[in-house]
Design a protein around this motif. Structure first.
Motif, PDB file in Angstrom:
ATOM      1  N   SER A  73     -39.885 -39.264 -34.282  1.00 36.56           N
ATOM      2  CA  SER A  73     -39.967 -38.095 -33.405  1.00 36.56           C
ATOM      3  C   SER A  73     -40.939 -38.292 -32.250  1.00 36.56           C
ATOM      4  O   SER A  73     -40.661 -37.894 -31.116  1.00 36.56           O
ATOM      5  N   ASP A  74     -42.084 -38.931 -32.523  1.00 38.21           N
ATOM      6  CA  ASP A  74     -43.058 -39.144 -31.444  1.00 38.21           C
ATOM      7  C   ASP A  74     -42.522 -40.122 -30.403  1.00 38.21           C
ATOM      8  O   ASP A  74     -42.755 -39.963 -29.201  1.00 38.21           O
ATOM      9  N   GLU A  75     -41.768 -41.115 -30.840  1.00 41.19           N
ATOM     10  CA  GLU A  75     -41.139 -42.057 -29.904  1.00 41.19           C
ATOM     11  C   GLU A  75     -40.111 -41.331 -29.038  1.00 41.19           C
ATOM     12  O   GLU A  75     -40.040 -41.532 -27.823  1.00 41.19           O
ATOM     13  N   ALA A  77     -40.059 -38.126 -28.274  1.00 40.88           N
ATOM     14  CA  ALA A  77     -40.778 -37.252 -27.346  1.00 40.88           C
ATOM     15  C   ALA A  77     -41.308 -38.039 -26.155  1.00 40.88           C
ATOM     16  O   ALA A  77     -41.173 -37.608 -24.996  1.00 40.88           O
ATOM     17  N   GLY A  78     -41.883 -39.190 -26.409  1.00 40.14           N
ATOM     18  CA  GLY A  78     -42.412 -40.029 -25.334  1.00 40.14           C
ATOM     19  C   GLY A  78     -41.321 -40.524 -24.399  1.00 40.14           C
ATOM     20  O   GLY A  78     -41.484 -40.511 -23.171  1.00 40.14           O
ATOM     21  N   LEU A  98     -49.497 -34.338 -29.271  1.00 36.08           N
ATOM     22  CA  LEU A  98     -48.211 -33.959 -29.855  1.00 36.08           C
ATOM     23  C   LEU A  98     -48.524 -33.077 -31.054  1.00 36.08           C
ATOM     24  O   LEU A  98     -49.201 -33.511 -31.988  1.00 36.08           O
ATOM     25  N   ASP A  99     -48.059 -31.842 -31.022  1.00 28.73           N
ATOM     26  CA  ASP A  99     -48.295 -30.932 -32.126  1.00 28.73           C
ATOM     27  C   ASP A  99     -47.163 -31.053 -33.144  1.00 28.73           C
ATOM     28  O   ASP A  99     -45.989 -31.064 -32.759  1.00 28.73           O
ATOM     29  N   PRO A 100     -47.495 -31.134 -34.423  1.00 27.62           N
ATOM     30  CA  PRO A 100     -46.440 -31.198 -35.442  1.00 27.62           C
ATOM     31  C   PRO A 100     -45.724 -29.854 -35.574  1.00 27.62           C
ATOM     32  O   PRO A 100     -46.350 -28.800 -35.452  1.00 27.62           O
ATOM     33  N   VAL A 110     -42.112 -33.038 -33.413  1.00 30.33           N
ATOM     34  CA  VAL A 110     -43.329 -32.894 -32.614  1.00 30.33           C
ATOM     35  C   VAL A 110     -43.027 -32.036 -31.388  1.00 30.33           C
ATOM     36  O   VAL A 110     -41.874 -31.926 -30.958  1.00 30.33           O
ATOM     37  N   PHE A 112     -44.683 -30.852 -27.368  1.00 29.75           N
ATOM     38  CA  PHE A 112     -45.675 -30.982 -26.306  1.00 29.75           C
ATOM     39  C   PHE A 112     -45.298 -30.059 -25.152  1.00 29.75           C
ATOM     40  O   PHE A 112     -44.143 -29.673 -25.007  1.00 29.75           O
ATOM     41  N   THR A 130     -39.610 -29.899 -27.882  1.00 23.01           N
ATOM     42  CA  THR A 130     -39.643 -30.174 -29.313  1.00 23.01           C
ATOM     43  C   THR A 130     -38.669 -31.312 -29.580  1.00 23.01           C
ATOM     44  O   THR A 130     -37.511 -31.241 -29.170  1.00 23.01           O
TER      45      THR A 130
END
Length: 168
Positions: A73-75, A77-78, A98-100, A110, A112, A130
């Motif tokens: 998920s963080d990848e 989002a980035g 990044l907020d969970p 995540v 942002f 999200t």
């Protein structure tokens, strides 16, 4: 005086998006656009998916679905910030953290926030993204946005629609 009971909330049909997400738009939210998309993959190939935009007033919820994305998920989002937002907005500023988040289904992702300006009008846009990837590898990005100062007016509705979305 007669006191009327609460008005019933209309039953809204679930909306299937890209074969990956089922979303339940709240009353007043309408599909404004749908299209197939292709994004560059880290390996140099292409990831195909679908884009749907729902709107209500001055606000919008963009939903990007990417079947078989397979990353974290963080990848996701980035990559969305770098490969989508940075091309759509000028003077883009993305929150550092990044907020969970956890959808009602238990799927974790995540979130942002961001602000930028539209290249054509110069108007400020603020949004909240999200991103989540299911165990199947299917990915979804929800990008709720509005003109600066207007996001807070639709934030509860965006959160409700995202929270109840089902990702396969």
């Amino acid at each position: 005086f007669v006191v009327a009971g609460a008005l019933p909330v209309p039953d809204v049909r679930p909306l299937g998006l890209g074969g990956v997400v089922t979303l339940r738009p709240l009353p007043g939210w309408e599909v404004a656009r749908r299209e197939d998309v292709a994004l560059p993959s880290p390996s140099g190939g292409v990831i195909r998916g679908s884009f749907t935009q729902l709107t209500r007033g001055s606000g919008a919820l963009d939903v990007l679905t990417l079947p078989g994305f397979g990353g974290a998920s963080d990848e996701l989002a980035g990559r969305y910030a770098d490969e989508v937002l940075s091309f759509q907005l000028e003077r883009l500023s993305v929150s550092d953290a990044l907020d969970p988040v956890t959808l009602r289904s238990g799927l974790e992702g995540v979130r942002f926030g961001y602000i930028g300006t539209e290249p054509e009008s110069g108007g400020a846009i603020e949004g909240s993204v999200t991103a989540a990837v299911a165990a199947t590898g299917n990915a979804v990005v929800f990008d709720g946005w509005a003109s600066e100062g207007q996001l807070e007016l639709i934030e509860d509705e965006l959160t409700a629609m995202i929270h109840t979305a089902e990702v396969s």
